[in-house]
Design an enzyme around this catalytic site. Structure first.
Site, PDB file in Angstrom:
ATOM      1  N   LYS A  69      22.966  -3.895  -3.082  1.00 53.43           N
ATOM      2  CA  LYS A  69      23.086  -3.531  -4.498  1.00 53.43           C
ATOM      3  C   LYS A  69      22.232  -2.304  -4.865  1.00 53.43           C
ATOM      4  O   LYS A  69      22.653  -1.461  -5.661  1.00 53.43           O
ATOM      5  CB  LYS A  69      22.740  -4.718  -5.394  1.00 53.43           C
ATOM      6  CG  LYS A  69      23.792  -5.840  -5.288  1.00 53.43           C
ATOM      7  CD  LYS A  69      23.491  -6.994  -6.232  1.00 53.43           C
ATOM      8  CE  LYS A  69      24.481  -8.133  -5.965  1.00 53.43           C
ATOM      9  NZ  LYS A  69      24.317  -9.262  -6.891  1.00 53.43           N
ATOM     10  N   ASP A 105      26.611  -8.993 -13.157  1.00 54.55           N
ATOM     11  CA  ASP A 105      25.998 -10.301 -12.863  1.00 54.55           C
ATOM     12  C   ASP A 105      25.445 -10.973 -14.136  1.00 54.55           C
ATOM     13  O   ASP A 105      25.731 -12.144 -14.400  1.00 54.55           O
ATOM     14  CB  ASP A 105      24.853 -10.156 -11.848  1.00 54.55           C
ATOM     15  CG  ASP A 105      25.361 -10.052 -10.413  1.00 54.55           C
ATOM     16  OD1 ASP A 105      26.449 -10.572 -10.125  1.00 54.55           O
ATOM     17  OD2 ASP A 105      24.652  -9.448  -9.588  1.00 54.55           O
TER      18      ASP A 105
HETATM   19  P1  NAP Z   1      16.428 -12.743  -4.128  1.00 57.46           P
HETATM   20  O1  NAP Z   1      16.426 -11.410  -4.760  1.00 57.46           O
HETATM   21  O2  NAP Z   1      16.100 -12.882  -2.682  1.00 57.46           O
HETATM   22  O3  NAP Z   1      15.410 -13.689  -4.975  1.00 57.46           O
HETATM   23  C1  NAP Z   1      15.108 -14.990  -4.551  1.00 57.46           C
HETATM   24  C2  NAP Z   1      14.245 -15.697  -5.604  1.00 57.46           C
HETATM   25  O4  NAP Z   1      14.029 -17.052  -5.190  1.00 57.46           O
HETATM   26  C3  NAP Z   1      12.863 -15.071  -5.778  1.00 57.46           C
HETATM   27  O5  NAP Z   1      12.432 -15.249  -7.095  1.00 57.46           O
HETATM   28  C4  NAP Z   1      12.019 -15.934  -4.810  1.00 57.46           C
HETATM   29  O6  NAP Z   1      10.657 -15.964  -5.157  1.00 57.46           O
HETATM   30  C5  NAP Z   1      12.619 -17.285  -5.065  1.00 57.46           C
HETATM   31  N1  NAP Z   1      12.402 -18.210  -3.946  1.00 57.46           N
HETATM   32  C6  NAP Z   1      13.098 -18.265  -2.784  1.00 57.46           C
HETATM   33  N2  NAP Z   1      12.620 -19.255  -2.002  1.00 57.46           N
HETATM   34  C7  NAP Z   1      11.597 -19.838  -2.698  1.00 57.46           C
HETATM   35  C8  NAP Z   1      10.718 -20.927  -2.439  1.00 57.46           C
HETATM   36  N3  NAP Z   1      10.781 -21.622  -1.294  1.00 57.46           N
HETATM   37  N4  NAP Z   1       9.816 -21.247  -3.387  1.00 57.46           N
HETATM   38  C9  NAP Z   1       9.745 -20.573  -4.549  1.00 57.46           C
HETATM   39  N5  NAP Z   1      10.550 -19.531  -4.858  1.00 57.46           N
HETATM   40  C10 NAP Z   1      11.474 -19.166  -3.946  1.00 57.46           C
HETATM   41  O7  NAP Z   1      17.847 -13.459  -4.297  1.00 57.46           O
HETATM   42  P2  NAP Z   1      18.903 -13.318  -5.500  1.00 57.46           P
HETATM   43  O8  NAP Z   1      19.920 -12.309  -5.157  1.00 57.46           O
HETATM   44  O9  NAP Z   1      18.148 -13.172  -6.773  1.00 57.46           O
HETATM   45  O10 NAP Z   1      19.642 -14.745  -5.422  1.00 57.46           O
HETATM   46  C11 NAP Z   1      18.965 -15.945  -5.775  1.00 57.46           C
HETATM   47  C12 NAP Z   1      19.973 -17.112  -5.664  1.00 57.46           C
HETATM   48  O11 NAP Z   1      21.018 -16.931  -6.601  1.00 57.46           O
HETATM   49  C13 NAP Z   1      20.662 -17.223  -4.299  1.00 57.46           C
HETATM   50  O12 NAP Z   1      20.802 -18.596  -3.999  1.00 57.46           O
HETATM   51  C14 NAP Z   1      22.029 -16.612  -4.526  1.00 57.46           C
HETATM   52  O13 NAP Z   1      23.023 -17.157  -3.693  1.00 57.46           O
HETATM   53  C15 NAP Z   1      22.285 -17.030  -5.973  1.00 57.46           C
HETATM   54  N6  NAP Z   1      23.195 -16.112  -6.697  1.00 57.46           N
HETATM   55  C16 NAP Z   1      24.244 -16.664  -7.360  1.00 57.46           C
HETATM   56  C17 NAP Z   1      25.094 -15.839  -8.059  1.00 57.46           C
HETATM   57  C18 NAP Z   1      26.257 -16.448  -8.790  1.00 57.46           C
HETATM   58  O14 NAP Z   1      27.204 -15.713  -9.113  1.00 57.46           O
HETATM   59  N7  NAP Z   1      26.241 -17.737  -9.076  1.00 57.46           N
HETATM   60  C19 NAP Z   1      24.871 -14.447  -8.116  1.00 57.46           C
HETATM   61  C20 NAP Z   1      23.774 -13.923  -7.430  1.00 57.46           C
HETATM   62  C21 NAP Z   1      22.925 -14.770  -6.722  1.00 57.46           C
HETATM   63  P3  NAP Z   1       9.618 -14.835  -4.581  1.00 57.46           P
HETATM   64  O15 NAP Z   1       9.789 -13.622  -5.452  1.00 57.46           O
HETATM   65  O16 NAP Z   1       8.304 -15.484  -4.717  1.00 57.46           O
HETATM   66  O17 NAP Z   1      10.032 -14.587  -3.135  1.00 57.46           O
END
Ligand code: NAP
Length: 279
Positions: A69, A105
């Site tokens: 992205k 998004d």
């Molecule tokens: P990302 O940029 O990698 O962010 C991940 C987030 O989760 C960060 O805030 C991270 O915290 C936190 N995290 C991950 N593991 C953790 C743990 N064990 N304990 C505490 N915090 C944790 O990913 P993203 O793109 O934002 O996506 C996040 C989720 O949303 C994914 O599951 C993705 O599949 C889903 N998603 C869904 C849609 C939809 O259309 N429904 C769209 C986009 C994403 P830190 O900053 O501390 O690492």
């Protein structure tokens, strides 16, 4: 399909599990458009090249997912204010020789809250768990939709500051306990997502369920499983829940309209997404 079929695609890595081809091809067929939608697995580091190649190949619509992205934001000729603020593009359209980037998004998430959860963020107190790419898009969209307060709770504080900066005067860093006072609680972390090698992961909660209850809306953007442990816990305590598949469907619906100028056939897109969910 013929030589004049218009092409749209998603780039990402990994991308073979993507629901987008099923959702978009169902939508093109339903509206009678001669378009086809493909998935390209593009290795990290090549996202910008793939976006630039879409201009040469005449691809009219490009969805961009992890991890490309930010590279897409750098590769387009023009980006919406929202994409610039987030430094992330998830939707590219070709206007002649120019590539225009947007980010659907956050608006997709708010559309899901309104249409699937009956919740309008205007004047409400919101708490967002997470501060990654999806959480930042949600913070910005909730602020645009008129939320009065947005509390960001994240494991890594430095990232939380980046999210809070997107909604000055409205967003602040908080703690999980702040959820007790929120009208809306959103899980925008990946906690609760199913993992093939570790069934326990899908049972993890991103917050103590004791902070959730009746009168609240609890949304999870994780959609595999569709009904996460968080949503089960929130529903059993009387909260209204919103599943994460809605964000995916509504961001796709917005992209469909940007590319084709046609209203999106939402019900058919929902049905295609549900039919193709991993088991
Ligand atoms: P990302 O940029 O990698 O962010 C991940 C987030 O989760 C960060 O805030 C991270 O915290 C936190 N995290 C991950 N593991 C953790 C743990 N064990 N304990 C505490 N915090 C944790 O990913 P993203 O793109 O934002 O996506 C996040 C989720 O949303 C994914 O599951 C993705 O599949 C889903 N998603 C869904 C849609 C939809 O259309 N429904 C769209 C986009 C994403 P830190 O900053 O501390 O690492």
């Amino acid at each position: 399909m013929s030589a004049s079929t218009r092409v749209a695609a998603v780039i990402g890595h990994p991308v073979r599990h993507s629901l987008s081809p099923a959702i978009f091809n169902a939508a093109f067929a339903a509206v009678g458009l001669d378009w086809a939608y493909l998935a390209f697995d593009v290795a990290e580091g090549h996202g910008g090249d793939a976006v630039r190649a879409s201009r040469i190949l005449g691809i009219d619509g490009l969805s961009v997912t992890m991890p490309h992205k930010a590279a897409a934001a750098a590769a387009v000729d023009q980006a919406s204010d929202r994409a610039l603020a987030l430094d992330a593009v998830n939707c590219v359209s070709r206007r002649g020789d120019r590539l225009v980037g947007d980010n659907t998004d956050g608006p997709g998430f708010v559309a899901s809250l309104r249409l699937d959860g009956g919740f309008d963020p205007q004047g409400t107190r919101c708490l967002v768990l997470g501060a990654g790419g999806a959480a930042r898009a949600i913070v910005l969209a909730l602020a645009e939709a008129g939320a009065s307060e947005i509390v960001v709770v994240n494991r890594t504080e430095a990232t939380a500051h980046v999210a809070v900066a997107l909604a000055p005067g409205i967003a602040r860093i908080g703690v999980s306990g702040d959820a007790s006072h929120a009208d809306l609680v959103v899980n925008a972390t990946s906690i609760g997502m199913a993992h093939p090698d570790d069934p326990e992961r899908a049972r993890s909660l991103p917050i103590d369920a004791a902070h959730l209850g009746a009168g609240q809306v609890v949304a999870d953007i994780v959609y595999h499983p569709l009904r996460t442990a968080l949503l089960d816990a929130a529903a059993s305590r009387g909260a209204t829940v919103v599943e994460g598949l809605g964000m995916l469907v509504h961001q796709a619906a917005l992209a469909f309209t940007i590319w084709t100028g046609e209203p999106a056939p939402l019900e058919l897109m929902w049905a295609a997404a549900r039919r193709n969910l991993p088991t």
